[in-house]
Design an enzyme around this catalytic site. Structure first.
Site, PDB file in Angstrom:
ATOM      1  N   ARG A 239     -19.764  -4.491  -1.593  1.00  0.00           N
ATOM      2  CA  ARG A 239     -19.286  -3.055  -1.495  1.00  0.00           C
ATOM      3  C   ARG A 239     -19.304  -2.002  -0.899  1.00  0.00           C
ATOM      4  O   ARG A 239     -19.404  -1.026  -0.485  1.00  0.00           O
ATOM      5  CB  ARG A 239     -18.831  -2.025  -3.038  1.00  0.00           C
ATOM      6  CG  ARG A 239     -17.606  -2.844  -3.838  1.00  0.00           C
ATOM      7  CD  ARG A 239     -17.372  -1.994  -4.851  1.00  0.00           C
ATOM      8  NE  ARG A 239     -16.991  -2.370  -6.231  1.00  0.00           N
ATOM      9  CZ  ARG A 239     -17.264  -2.508  -7.221  1.00  0.00           C
ATOM     10  NH1 ARG A 239     -18.252  -1.198  -8.053  1.00  0.00           N
ATOM     11  NH2 ARG A 239     -17.192  -3.327  -8.312  1.00  0.00           N
TER      12      ARG A 239
ATOM     13  N   ARG B  52     -16.442   4.119  -0.622  1.00  0.00           N
ATOM     14  CA  ARG B  52     -15.662   4.826  -0.352  1.00  0.00           C
ATOM     15  C   ARG B  52     -17.039   5.978  -0.134  1.00  0.00           C
ATOM     16  O   ARG B  52     -17.151   6.951  -0.007  1.00  0.00           O
ATOM     17  CB  ARG B  52     -14.970   5.466  -1.606  1.00  0.00           C
ATOM     18  CG  ARG B  52     -14.036   4.823  -1.723  1.00  0.00           C
ATOM     19  CD  ARG B  52     -13.320   5.256  -3.070  1.00  0.00           C
ATOM     20  NE  ARG B  52     -13.911   4.333  -4.115  1.00  0.00           N
ATOM     21  CZ  ARG B  52     -14.441   4.695  -5.376  1.00  0.00           C
ATOM     22  NH1 ARG B  52     -13.341   5.329  -5.788  1.00  0.00           N
ATOM     23  NH2 ARG B  52     -14.259   3.239  -6.207  1.00  0.00           N
TER      24      ARG B  52
ATOM     25  N   ARG C 238      -9.333   6.160   4.954  1.00  0.00           N
ATOM     26  CA  ARG C 238      -7.933   6.268   3.889  1.00  0.00           C
ATOM     27  C   ARG C 238      -7.696   6.711   3.966  1.00  0.00           C
ATOM     28  O   ARG C 238      -6.456   7.156   2.600  1.00  0.00           O
ATOM     29  CB  ARG C 238      -9.515   5.936   3.015  1.00  0.00           C
ATOM     30  CG  ARG C 238      -9.189   5.771   1.447  1.00  0.00           C
ATOM     31  CD  ARG C 238      -8.060   4.644   1.113  1.00  0.00           C
ATOM     32  NE  ARG C 238      -8.307   4.738  -0.159  1.00  0.00           N
ATOM     33  CZ  ARG C 238      -7.481   4.915  -1.069  1.00  0.00           C
ATOM     34  NH1 ARG C 238      -6.574   5.903  -0.125  1.00  0.00           N
ATOM     35  NH2 ARG C 238      -6.775   5.561  -2.038  1.00  0.00           N
TER      36      ARG C 238
ATOM     37  N   ASP D  87      -9.547  -7.028  -1.464  1.00  0.00           N
ATOM     38  CA  ASP D  87      -9.528  -7.566  -3.105  1.00  0.00           C
ATOM     39  C   ASP D  87      -9.966  -7.779  -3.479  1.00  0.00           C
ATOM     40  O   ASP D  87      -8.302  -8.834  -3.387  1.00  0.00           O
ATOM     41  CB  ASP D  87      -8.796  -5.228  -3.410  1.00  0.00           C
ATOM     42  CG  ASP D  87      -8.683  -5.405  -5.171  1.00  0.00           C
ATOM     43  OD1 ASP D  87     -10.050  -4.845  -4.813  1.00  0.00           O
ATOM     44  OD2 ASP D  87      -8.223  -5.890  -5.885  1.00  0.00           O
TER      45      ASP D  87
END
Length: 340
Positions: A23, A27, A36, A72
């Site tokens: 990841r 974020r 995003r 994903d």
């Protein structure tokens, strides 16, 4: 091309230890958040130019030695004919869970070129832009099945285990379809230009070893055998929370075994035998003070000297709250203390 990561996967000598994070695009990065804020997560996954941009961000910012495709694990499940939603604070949701014969029979095994062409286009764009290897990926069949059966994330996996134990024929029919889809999907990624592939078995650790051997491992072995027949790129298998399963994960057929933080890296290397090893810093160790974090990295590198090949990584995905400067500390420490 910086091929240090690929050499480590193959167990070849490297001038320093390569590092990437699960990841690593996401974020915790302000640059990602800016993109995003303009699109939904699912839309982002389906726009190759944006996926390319966010995949490149952490490589350009921190100097990681590999990039992992931004996507994903549930994207190919949507292509099987299921409605997929992502909800803030709740994660992925399948509004119509797969729990009976009718639902299993309705699933299709899609052609990746037709149903997820945006993934292959992202890979092609990235290969033109990257100076480090590109890792493609998919979820392992058992992990994917839990999302379909539960309808999303779960704590106890009641519906999954009920199907396994009470309707094993239905369960295996579902897993065979998911396996066929996943195998085709990964083969398509390899043909598009992915230079390594990782299977994420995020929920393997919820299974007793005897159940893992019956209900999960054979499907991983099947996918890896299919890939071996068409490509020689490195294959990585990561069974999260899998310390009790290593006697079987070594038989999966992968070149590299990924480990979470629940095993010391030295013990993981011993259990891995002839495999290269990837891992396994606790993602929350990134909140250590800088000097202690660097010492943790240095200690892991020392423990990992016996590995046939070693790739520094986290033991699971980076948390969104992680300060980016902490990531820089780890990447720089890995490179510096391993000889770069």
């Amino acid at each position: 091309m910086n091929d240090t990561f690929l050499k480590a996967c193959r167990g070849e000598q490297t001038p320093y230890t390569p590092v990437w994070f699960m990841r690593q695009a996401g974020r915790y990065l302000p640059e990602y958040q800016k993109i995003r804020s303009k699109v939904s997560f699912l839309e982002l996954c389906k726009r190759p130019e944006l996926c390319t941009e966010v995949t490149l961000q952490p490589v350009d910012i921190f100097g990681f030695d590999a990039a992992i495709l931004f996507s994903d694990i549930l994207i190919p499940m949507e292509a099987m004919g299921l409605a997929l939603e992502f909800h803030e604070g709740r994660g992925p949701v399948f509004p119509q869970p797969v729990r009976d014969r009718q639902a299993v029979d309705a699933l299709v095994v899609p052609d990746p070129k037709e149903r997820v062409p945006f993934v292959m286009e992202t890979i092609r764009l990235l290969r033109r832009a990257l100076q480090v290897p590109l890792i493609g990926f998919a979820g392992a069949p058992f992990t994917l099945a839990t999302y379909l059966i539960e309808g999303g994330s779960s704590r106890v996996f009641l519906h999954t285990k009920k199907m396994m134990f009470q309707e094993p024929e239905l369960y295996h029919d579902l897993l065979e379809k998911i396996t066929a889809c996943t195998s085709s999907y990964l083969q398509a990624q390899a043909r598009a230009g992915a230079q390594a592939l990782q299977l994420f078995d995020s929920w393997a650790g919820i299974l007793a070893p005897c159940d893992y051997e019956q209900f999960a491992l054979p499907y991983v072995q099947s996918i890896i055998a299919d890939l071996r027949a068409m490509t020689d790129i490195p294959l990585i298998y990561f069974a999260n929370n899998g310390a009790t399963l290593t006697g079987m994960t070594v038989t999966a057929g992968a070149d590299v075994l990924g480990f979470d933080w629940r095993l010391p890296i030295g013990e993981a290397i011993q259990r891995a035998g002839d495999h290269a090893v990837q891992g396994n810093l606790d993602p929350l160790a990134l909140f250590l003070p800088a000097d202690r974090l660097e010492q943790r990295v240095k200690g892991m590198l020392s423990e990992a000297r016996a590995a046939r090949g070693y790739i520094f990584n986290l033991g699971h995905g980076i948390q969104p709250e992680t300060p980016p400067d902490q990531v820089r500390i780890v990447v720089d420490a890995v490179h510096r203390h391993s000889g770069r």
